[in-house]
Write a protein that holds these residues in place. Sequence first.
Motif, short mmCIF file in Angstrom:
data_model
loop_
_atom_site.label_atom_id
_atom_site.label_comp_id
_atom_site.label_asym_id
_atom_site.label_seq_id
_atom_site.Cartn_x
_atom_site.Cartn_y
_atom_site.Cartn_z
N GLU A 100 0.82 -1.21 0.00
CA GLU A 100 0.00 0.00 0.00
C GLU A 100 0.86 1.26 0.00
N GLU A 101 1.85 1.31 0.89
CA GLU A 101 2.62 2.54 1.09
C GLU A 101 3.78 2.71 0.11
N THR A 102 4.46 1.61 -0.28
CA THR A 102 5.65 1.72 -1.12
C THR A 102 5.44 1.21 -2.54
N GLY A 103 4.45 0.35 -2.74
CA GLY A 103 4.26 -0.31 -4.02
C GLY A 103 5.04 -1.61 -4.13
N TYR A 104 5.95 -1.87 -3.21
CA TYR A 104 6.77 -3.08 -3.28
C TYR A 104 6.05 -4.28 -2.69
N ARG A 105 6.30 -5.44 -3.30
CA ARG A 105 5.85 -6.73 -2.78
C ARG A 105 7.09 -7.50 -2.38
N ALA A 106 7.00 -8.29 -1.33
CA ALA A 106 8.16 -9.03 -0.82
C ALA A 106 8.02 -10.51 -1.12
N GLN A 107 9.11 -11.10 -1.61
CA GLN A 107 9.12 -12.55 -1.80
C GLN A 107 9.17 -13.25 -0.46
N SER A 108 9.90 -12.66 0.51
CA SER A 108 9.93 -13.25 1.84
C SER A 108 9.69 -12.17 2.89
N MET A 109 8.95 -12.54 3.91
CA MET A 109 8.60 -11.64 5.00
C MET A 109 8.86 -12.41 6.29
N GLN A 110 9.80 -11.93 7.09
CA GLN A 110 10.17 -12.62 8.33
C GLN A 110 9.81 -11.76 9.53
N LYS A 111 9.02 -12.32 10.42
CA LYS A 111 8.71 -11.62 11.67
C LYS A 111 9.90 -11.81 12.62
#
Length: 187
Positions: A100-111
């Motif tokens: 929403e804010e940057t336009g970027y999508r992440a292949q991996s998201m680590q908490k």
Amino acid sequence: MKMKSDKEIVRLSRRTVYQNRWMQVNEDKVRFPAGFEGIYGVVEKPPFAIIIPVHSDGRIQMVQQFRYPIGRRCWELPQGSWEDTPESTPEALARGELAEETGYRAQSMQKIGEMFPAEGLLNQLCHIFVAHGLEEGETSREATETDMETASFSMEEIMAMFENGEMPDANSMAALGYWKMKAGFGL
């Protein structure tokens, strides 16, 4: 399992003094551990996510927007909550806010952790994520975010922004510090 102790503050009653879509402000009548009574102001807000989007070259994607309470524009990490769907998973929230804010999508998201940014008055929980494998796309900002900008910075540039006041956001400082400490300690 948390055990109740005689050293805790006990709520005796609650009165909601203000409420809107984003928050609820309560005044609680409480009994302190020493036995005397008083009041406590508590702000309730849904959980939020803060995201550290790391490009393949190590640069961090940031956002800048006008923050009305302090009356100026500031750089910060992408972050936010979904007031209308508070039951969303923390990862879905983080992925959604990043896009929403940057336009970027992440292949991996680590908490990597959680924090309470202002536990003395606010019950809001923050989920800290690191995003890798960034793929550029379109933003989908809310109407209140139309003035938002996004750019990437090196850690040296981010440190300079902290030092000269361009990035006064405590959540961003805490998330970046925790991420760097965690990496430094091999956690």
